[in-house]
Structures are given as structure tokens and as C-alpha cells.
Motif scaffolding. Structure first.
Motif, PDB file in Angstrom:
ATOM      1  N   ILE A   1      33.091  51.356  32.502  1.00  0.00           N
ATOM      2  CA  ILE A   1      33.346  51.562  31.863  1.00  0.00           C
ATOM      3  C   ILE A   1      33.421  50.314  31.197  1.00  0.00           C
ATOM      4  O   ILE A   1      33.201  50.230  29.566  1.00  0.00           O
ATOM      5  CB  ILE A   1      34.890  52.281  32.039  1.00  0.00           C
ATOM      6  CG1 ILE A   1      34.546  53.967  32.473  1.00  0.00           C
ATOM      7  CG2 ILE A   1      35.527  51.828  30.625  1.00  0.00           C
ATOM      8  CD1 ILE A   1      35.525  54.044  33.195  1.00  0.00           C
ATOM      9  N   HIS A   2      33.114  49.115  31.730  1.00  0.00           N
ATOM     10  CA  HIS A   2      33.560  47.574  30.829  1.00  0.00           C
ATOM     11  C   HIS A   2      32.087  47.483  30.518  1.00  0.00           C
ATOM     12  O   HIS A   2      32.615  46.707  29.747  1.00  0.00           O
ATOM     13  CB  HIS A   2      34.450  46.469  32.102  1.00  0.00           C
ATOM     14  CG  HIS A   2      34.434  45.513  31.342  1.00  0.00           C
ATOM     15  ND1 HIS A   2      35.691  45.404  31.049  1.00  0.00           N
ATOM     16  CD2 HIS A   2      33.808  44.163  31.465  1.00  0.00           C
ATOM     17  CE1 HIS A   2      35.954  43.643  30.517  1.00  0.00           C
ATOM     18  NE2 HIS A   2      34.091  43.432  30.710  1.00  0.00           N
ATOM     19  N   ALA A   3      31.371  47.655  31.276  1.00  0.00           N
ATOM     20  CA  ALA A   3      30.259  47.461  30.500  1.00  0.00           C
ATOM     21  C   ALA A   3      29.756  47.774  29.315  1.00  0.00           C
ATOM     22  O   ALA A   3      29.461  47.213  29.085  1.00  0.00           O
ATOM     23  CB  ALA A   3      28.569  47.440  32.089  1.00  0.00           C
ATOM     24  N   GLN A   4      29.623  48.901  29.286  1.00  0.00           N
ATOM     25  CA  GLN A   4      29.549  50.423  27.863  1.00  0.00           C
ATOM     26  C   GLN A   4      30.514  49.632  27.092  1.00  0.00           C
ATOM     27  O   GLN A   4      29.102  49.731  26.252  1.00  0.00           O
ATOM     28  CB  GLN A   4      29.741  51.738  29.018  1.00  0.00           C
ATOM     29  CG  GLN A   4      29.039  52.263  27.290  1.00  0.00           C
ATOM     30  CD  GLN A   4      28.626  54.305  27.948  1.00  0.00           C
ATOM     31  OE1 GLN A   4      28.607  53.906  29.443  1.00  0.00           O
ATOM     32  NE2 GLN A   4      28.485  54.481  27.327  1.00  0.00           N
ATOM     33  N   PHE A   5      31.840  49.382  27.209  1.00  0.00           N
ATOM     34  CA  PHE A   5      32.399  49.431  26.370  1.00  0.00           C
ATOM     35  C   PHE A   5      33.600  48.465  25.997  1.00  0.00           C
ATOM     36  O   PHE A   5      34.618  48.034  24.962  1.00  0.00           O
ATOM     37  CB  PHE A   5      33.914  50.521  26.155  1.00  0.00           C
ATOM     38  CG  PHE A   5      33.000  52.182  26.549  1.00  0.00           C
ATOM     39  CD1 PHE A   5      32.301  52.780  25.482  1.00  0.00           C
ATOM     40  CD2 PHE A   5      32.803  52.731  27.204  1.00  0.00           C
ATOM     41  CE1 PHE A   5      32.061  53.988  25.090  1.00  0.00           C
ATOM     42  CE2 PHE A   5      32.191  54.722  27.429  1.00  0.00           C
ATOM     43  CZ  PHE A   5      32.258  54.190  26.510  1.00  0.00           C
ATOM     44  N   GLY A   6      33.155  47.915  27.262  1.00  0.00           N
ATOM     45  CA  GLY A   6      34.381  46.132  27.035  1.00  0.00           C
ATOM     46  C   GLY A   6      35.805  46.214  27.467  1.00  0.00           C
ATOM     47  O   GLY A   6      35.716  47.464  28.425  1.00  0.00           O
ATOM     48  N   PRO A   7      36.553  46.125  27.398  1.00  0.00           N
ATOM     49  CA  PRO A   7      37.629  46.087  27.761  1.00  0.00           C
ATOM     50  C   PRO A   7      38.629  47.033  27.725  1.00  0.00           C
ATOM     51  O   PRO A   7      38.836  47.924  26.832  1.00  0.00           O
ATOM     52  CB  PRO A   7      38.920  44.735  27.468  1.00  0.00           C
ATOM     53  CG  PRO A   7      37.692  43.483  27.032  1.00  0.00           C
ATOM     54  CD  PRO A   7      36.975  44.427  26.925  1.00  0.00           C
TER      55      PRO A   7
ATOM     56  N   ALA B   1      42.750  49.442  38.844  1.00  0.00           N
ATOM     57  CA  ALA B   1      41.332  48.896  39.122  1.00  0.00           C
ATOM     58  C   ALA B   1      41.422  48.486  38.098  1.00  0.00           C
ATOM     59  O   ALA B   1      40.459  47.761  37.322  1.00  0.00           O
ATOM     60  CB  ALA B   1      40.349  50.213  39.805  1.00  0.00           C
ATOM     61  N   PHE B   2      42.097  48.564  37.539  1.00  0.00           N
ATOM     62  CA  PHE B   2      42.522  48.584  36.095  1.00  0.00           C
ATOM     63  C   PHE B   2      42.646  47.799  34.865  1.00  0.00           C
ATOM     64  O   PHE B   2      42.511  47.269  33.846  1.00  0.00           O
ATOM     65  CB  PHE B   2      41.858  50.633  34.421  1.00  0.00           C
ATOM     66  CG  PHE B   2      40.846  51.101  35.019  1.00  0.00           C
ATOM     67  CD1 PHE B   2      40.362  51.145  34.806  1.00  0.00           C
ATOM     68  CD2 PHE B   2      41.044  52.168  35.643  1.00  0.00           C
ATOM     69  CE1 PHE B   2      39.320  51.460  33.705  1.00  0.00           C
ATOM     70  CE2 PHE B   2      39.736  53.308  35.736  1.00  0.00           C
ATOM     71  CZ  PHE B   2      38.255  53.313  34.855  1.00  0.00           C
ATOM     72  N   LEU B   3      44.014  47.461  35.665  1.00  0.00           N
ATOM     73  CA  LEU B   3      44.616  46.434  35.258  1.00  0.00           C
ATOM     74  C   LEU B   3      43.790  45.168  34.868  1.00  0.00           C
ATOM     75  O   LEU B   3      44.814  44.495  34.164  1.00  0.00           O
ATOM     76  CB  LEU B   3      46.101  46.491  35.828  1.00  0.00           C
ATOM     77  CG  LEU B   3      47.414  46.084  35.220  1.00  0.00           C
ATOM     78  CD1 LEU B   3      47.410  46.493  34.378  1.00  0.00           C
ATOM     79  CD2 LEU B   3      48.782  46.363  36.117  1.00  0.00           C
ATOM     80  N   PRO B   4      43.641  45.000  35.539  1.00  0.00           N
ATOM     81  CA  PRO B   4      43.002  43.230  36.241  1.00  0.00           C
ATOM     82  C   PRO B   4      42.181  43.408  33.886  1.00  0.00           C
ATOM     83  O   PRO B   4      42.335  41.980  33.103  1.00  0.00           O
ATOM     84  CB  PRO B   4      42.196  43.053  36.634  1.00  0.00           C
ATOM     85  CG  PRO B   4      42.057  44.319  37.747  1.00  0.00           C
ATOM     86  CD  PRO B   4      42.923  45.228  36.943  1.00  0.00           C
ATOM     87  N   ASP B   5      41.678  44.333  33.548  1.00  0.00           N
ATOM     88  CA  ASP B   5      40.962  44.253  32.789  1.00  0.00           C
ATOM     89  C   ASP B   5      41.421  44.743  30.792  1.00  0.00           C
ATOM     90  O   ASP B   5      41.353  44.373  30.328  1.00  0.00           O
ATOM     91  CB  ASP B   5      40.081  45.197  32.803  1.00  0.00           C
ATOM     92  CG  ASP B   5      39.053  45.396  31.612  1.00  0.00           C
ATOM     93  OD1 ASP B   5      38.460  44.359  31.454  1.00  0.00           O
ATOM     94  OD2 ASP B   5      37.968  46.803  31.209  1.00  0.00           O
ATOM     95  N   MET B   6      42.858  45.264  31.330  1.00  0.00           N
ATOM     96  CA  MET B   6      43.596  45.288  30.461  1.00  0.00           C
ATOM     97  C   MET B   6      44.462  44.019  29.580  1.00  0.00           C
ATOM     98  O   MET B   6      44.948  43.042  29.895  1.00  0.00           O
ATOM     99  CB  MET B   6      44.933  46.005  30.776  1.00  0.00           C
ATOM    100  CG  MET B   6      44.100  47.353  30.881  1.00  0.00           C
ATOM    101  SD  MET B   6      45.213  48.496  31.684  1.00  0.00           S
ATOM    102  CE  MET B   6      45.557  49.584  30.307  1.00  0.00           C
TER     103      MET B   6
END
Length: 72
Positions: free
Chosen positions: A19-25, A67-72
Motif C-alpha cells: 500500500i505504501h509503495a503504491q499510494f504513499g503514506p 503495522a500502519f501507525l509508523p507510516d501515519m
């Protein structure tokens, strides 16, 4: 949409990376996976059935958030 098994930390990690690779943060995380296969009283549930519900309904929220919190 990205398919993942919310009871598996590896599956969630792979999905988060894709998801990060395709859409970013990620800006928003909506934890909405849950099951209730065969509603029955607790006295009639096996330990395996209970574990499956907890793995998806409760542990899945924890793992996805982690898993997702560090990207937010």
C-alpha cells in the motif's frame, strides 16, 4: 484493495508495504475485519473457535495498527 490475513503479522506487513509503495503514506486506518461464524453460547464454544474469533476480531486490530501507525 489489498488482500491480507489480519491474523497474520507477516501478511499485514506485506500489505502495508504494498500500500505504501503504491499510494504513499497512510492517512487513515479503518480496522473493520471481524467474524462471527456460528453464534453460540460460550459454554458451547471450543477453545479453537474462541481463539479464531480473538485472532481476527481483536488481535487483527492490534497487528494492523502496529503495522500502519509508523507510516501515519
Amino acid at each position: 484493495a489489498v488482500e491480507m490475513n489480519v491474523a497474520s503479522a507477516d501478511s499485514i506487513r506485506q500489505a502495508a508495504e504494498a500500500i505504501h509503495a503504491q499510494f504513499g503514506p497512510v492517512d487513515i486506518l479503518y480496522n473493520n475485519a471481524g467474524i462471527l461464524d456460528d453464534f453460540k453460547p460460550v459454554l458451547d464454544m471450543s477453545e479453537e473457535e474462541w481463539d479464531r474469533v480473538m485472532d481476527i476480531d481483536l488481535k487483527g486490530v492490534f497487528l494492523c495498527t502496529k503495522a500502519f501507525l509508523p507510516d501515519m
